[in-house]
Motif scaffolding. Structure first.
Motif, PDB file in Angstrom:
ATOM      1  N   UNK A  58       0.822  -1.216   0.000  1.00  0.00           N
ATOM      2  CA  UNK A  58       0.000   0.000   0.000  1.00  0.00           C
ATOM      3  C   UNK A  58       0.847   1.252   0.000  1.00  0.00           C
ATOM      4  N   UNK A  77      -1.140  -6.912  -4.201  1.00  0.00           N
ATOM      5  CA  UNK A  77      -1.425  -8.041  -5.075  1.00  0.00           C
ATOM      6  C   UNK A  77      -2.163  -9.127  -4.331  1.00  0.00           C
ATOM      7  N   UNK A  84      -8.698  -5.894   7.479  1.00  0.00           N
ATOM      8  CA  UNK A  84      -8.570  -4.525   7.989  1.00  0.00           C
ATOM      9  C   UNK A  84      -9.291  -4.343   9.318  1.00  0.00           C
ATOM     10  N   UNK A 101     -15.318 -11.923  -4.255  1.00  0.00           N
ATOM     11  CA  UNK A 101     -14.706 -10.831  -5.022  1.00  0.00           C
ATOM     12  C   UNK A 101     -13.333 -11.216  -5.582  1.00  0.00           C
ATOM     13  N   UNK A 105     -12.185 -11.387  -9.544  1.00  0.00           N
ATOM     14  CA  UNK A 105     -11.104 -10.632 -10.174  1.00  0.00           C
ATOM     15  C   UNK A 105     -10.175 -11.555 -10.962  1.00  0.00           C
ATOM     16  N   UNK A 153      -9.433 -16.198  -1.327  1.00  0.00           N
ATOM     17  CA  UNK A 153      -8.603 -15.859  -2.488  1.00  0.00           C
ATOM     18  C   UNK A 153      -7.282 -16.617  -2.446  1.00  0.00           C
TER      19      UNK A 153
ATOM     20  N   UNK B 165      -8.026  -0.372  -1.130  1.00  0.00           N
ATOM     21  CA  UNK B 165      -6.905  -1.248  -0.793  1.00  0.00           C
ATOM     22  C   UNK B 165      -7.348  -2.700  -0.730  1.00  0.00           C
ATOM     23  N   UNK B 166      -8.519  -2.930  -0.141  1.00  0.00           N
ATOM     24  CA  UNK B 166      -9.035  -4.300  -0.061  1.00  0.00           C
ATOM     25  C   UNK B 166      -9.199  -4.867  -1.464  1.00  0.00           C
ATOM     26  N   UNK B 167      -9.776  -4.069  -2.356  1.00  0.00           N
ATOM     27  CA  UNK B 167      -9.999  -4.536  -3.721  1.00  0.00           C
ATOM     28  C   UNK B 167      -8.667  -4.852  -4.412  1.00  0.00           C
ATOM     29  N   UNK B 168      -7.684  -3.963  -4.233  1.00  0.00           N
ATOM     30  CA  UNK B 168      -6.376  -4.204  -4.847  1.00  0.00           C
ATOM     31  C   UNK B 168      -5.761  -5.499  -4.328  1.00  0.00           C
ATOM     32  N   UNK B 169      -5.901  -5.723  -3.010  1.00  0.00           N
ATOM     33  CA  UNK B 169      -5.311  -6.920  -2.412  1.00  0.00           C
ATOM     34  C   UNK B 169      -6.061  -8.185  -2.790  1.00  0.00           C
ATOM     35  N   UNK B 170      -7.246  -8.008  -3.352  1.00  0.00           N
ATOM     36  CA  UNK B 170      -7.976  -9.175  -3.837  1.00  0.00           C
ATOM     37  C   UNK B 170      -7.765  -9.341  -5.341  1.00  0.00           C
ATOM     38  N   UNK B 172      -7.764  -6.719  -7.807  1.00  0.00           N
ATOM     39  CA  UNK B 172      -8.421  -5.806  -8.739  1.00  0.00           C
ATOM     40  C   UNK B 172      -7.397  -4.863  -9.401  1.00  0.00           C
TER      41      UNK B 172
END
Ligand code: ADP
Ligand code: MG
Lengths: 252, 268
Positions: A58, A77, A84, A101, A105, A153, B165-170, B172
């Motif tokens: 991040x 990634x 969180x 989700x 992706x 995931x 951030x959550x989406x990126x870490x999943x 996206x």
């Protein structure tokens, strides 16, 4: 097999208002084996969140390197699942869609990702909540969704930054017990950040004590599993380890 | 006392079943007073027409097709301008909302231009584009644009950083983050902006039609002034109010409420 490897990690923030540099992380090196559960504990402001955010990608990091399964970290990634403190569930998606989700992706077809999501929801005892929206759930249930969303995931590492800090004390104990159970079933590699010493010892195989941006010490936790508060609260080893860690944190 | 309470209870239950009655009832005294004043002979009828006169004019203009045509012209202009405004405003709002640099550069400029009211552009627009569709469209786009941009910026900024951030870490990609997180997160605000923008745009359109129009409700009212037809002026005003009320209260407001409430982004 080392799943995660931090080498001489450093981080200095620039404060544009004061015009000065703040060093949050001085020099942190850490290796985590596959399937290990590592707690990182330290007083507020010692750089825990900074380290986690660097691993998650991040924020840009300085220092030698961060390796995940031997690959250099360059931004966020899917190999690093994050849980969180704020839960960070998508309010406009149902619980099922939230958990599915990650697979979505990756381009997994809907039937298949729904099946995966349902399987993980069952793991957290949430099957009945699949079609609800996050705002219809209690804080404890929301964070259960947060955990299985990351797990579904299949990340190489699960990164958790004080995930149970914003739920009430009773729920927190239940969540901690559930997390140890899920860990035993799935054996994910976990970095769990907390300022709560008892929580750190209760969950981990190893506790890393952080102080002012440096690793102060590491302690192995060989308590038997499954771990349940009713047993551990009176357990001599647990009490001794907690006291030991607490002393270090307070001296830090 | 008892009778009054019973009446009130009946009214509440009736309006609960047919909410439209609750909308109409408050206008009954307004129309009644207007009717009494007009019929009292205080003013000449041609100067201060009664509700019946306006109603008669409404029927005759509708029958002749003038009113429907003008209404259609006005609505199409509004829709055309609003579409361009939305197409420009949402991307611009997303850019300014998500990039700190873009925000620093654009924000002061945006506020400056917002401060110049839409109508204040008319003199220069008339010189540049003359009396026509371009001028009208410009004014509507200009009016609709700001509420949409400002609300979109607000909406984008209100999306918690952890969600992206959550989406990126999943897994996206930036485009997926935009589509799956930023846009839905900003949607309730965007709809509020659209609602405000359409409201301002509708008012601005009428003003512009009065000045540069050759058709439309605003033109009808201005043309009626030239002919000294107070009936048609009043009719125009009533049509404007009624139409906007219907669009806003029955279409836009429910959409706005539905998006925010369902997701718990807006309470109550
Ligand atoms: N974005 C930032 N800008 C400047 N200083 C920061 C920023 N984030 C954290 N810091 C500082 O870095 C130090 C470590 O913060 P953090 O990693 O959040 O600690 P912890 O999570 O252990 O409480 C603190 O002194 C904090 O004030
Ligand atoms: Mg922190």
């Amino acid at each position: 097999m080392k799943t995660l490897s931090l080498k001489n990690l450093r981080k200095t923030y620039f404060d544009p208002y004061a015009g000065s540099q703040v060093t949050a992380v001085h020099d942190v090196s850490l290796d985590v084996e596959q399937g290990e559960f590592v707690s990182v504990v330290g007083p507020s402001g010692c750089g825990k969140t900074t380290i986690l955010n660097m691993i998650a990608g991040f924020i840009p990091y300085t220092g030698d390197e961060i390796l995940i399964d031997g690959n250099l970290v360059k931004g966020p990634g899917p190999d690093r699942g994050v849980v969180f403190q704020s839960f960070a569930l998508f309010p406009w998606k149902t619980v099922l869609e939230n958990v599915g989700f990650g697979p979505k992706m990756r381009g997994v077809p809907k039937d298949e990702r729904d099946r995966t999501a349902r399987e993980y929801l069952a793991l957290a005892g949430l099957s009945h909540a699949a079609d609800r929206y996050p705002n219809e759930l209690s804080g404890g249930m929301q964070q259960r969704v947060g955990v299985v969303r990351a797990l579904a995931n299949n990340p190489a590492v699960l990164l958790m930054d004080e995930p149970f800090a914003s739920v009430d004390a009773q729920t927190r104990m239940t969540l901690q017990e559930e997390l140890t159970r899920i860990w035993q079933e799935r054996k994910p590699t976990v970095i769990f950040i907390t300022h709560d010493v008892a929580e750190a010892v209760f969950l981990a195989n190893r506790v890393v004590v952080l102080s002012k941006g440096r690793v102060l010490d590491q302690i192995k936790v060989d308590l038997p599993r499954p771990r349940v508060w009713d047993h551990l609260i009176e357990d001599e080893t647990f009490k001794r380890l907690s006291a030991q860690v607490l002393q270090m944190v307070r001296a830090a | 006392m008892n009778i009054a309470l019973r009446f009130w209870s009946g009214y509440v239950r009736t309006t609960h079943r047919w909410p439209i009655i609750a909308t109409i009832v408050p206008f009954i005294p307004v129309v009644a007073i207007w009717s009494i004043v007009a019929n009292s002979g205080m003013f000449p009828r041609a100067f201060f027409p009664a509700p019946v006169d306006v109603m008669r004019s409404f029927i005759s203009l509708t029958y002749k097709g003038i009113l429907p045509d003008y209404l259609q012209d006005s609505l199409i202009r509004l829709l055309f301008g609003a579409t361009i405004g939305v197409a420009l405003g949402i991307p611009l709002g997303i850019l300014i909302g998500s990039s700190r640099l873009a925000h620093r550069i654009c924000w002061p400029v945006l506020l400056f231009f917002q401060a110049i009211g839409d109508i204040a552009w008319l003199p220069i627009l008339l010189i540049w584009f003359g009396f026509g569709l371009t001028t009208m469209t410009f004014v509507i786009v200009y009016t609709v644009l700001f509420p949409i941009v400002l609300s979109t910026v607000l909406g984008v900024q209100s999306v918690h950083r952890d969600l992206a951030r959550a989406a990126q870490s999943l897994g996206a990609s930036p485009m997926r983050v935009l589509w799956e997180v930023t846009l839905p997160g900003a949607l309730p605000n965007i709809i509020t902006g659209l609602r405000n923008g359409l409201g301002y745009g509708w008012r601005a359109l009428i003003a512009v039609e009065i000045i540069v129009g050759t058709s439309g409700i605003g033109f009808m009212m201005f043309d009626a002034r030239r002919a000294g037809s107070t009936v048609e002026i009043l009719l125009g005003m009533i049509v404007l109010g009624t139409l906007w009320y219907i669009v806003d209260a029955w279409i836009l407001a429910p959409i706005e409420r539905a998006t925010g409430q369902r997701w718990g982004l807006v309470t109550s």
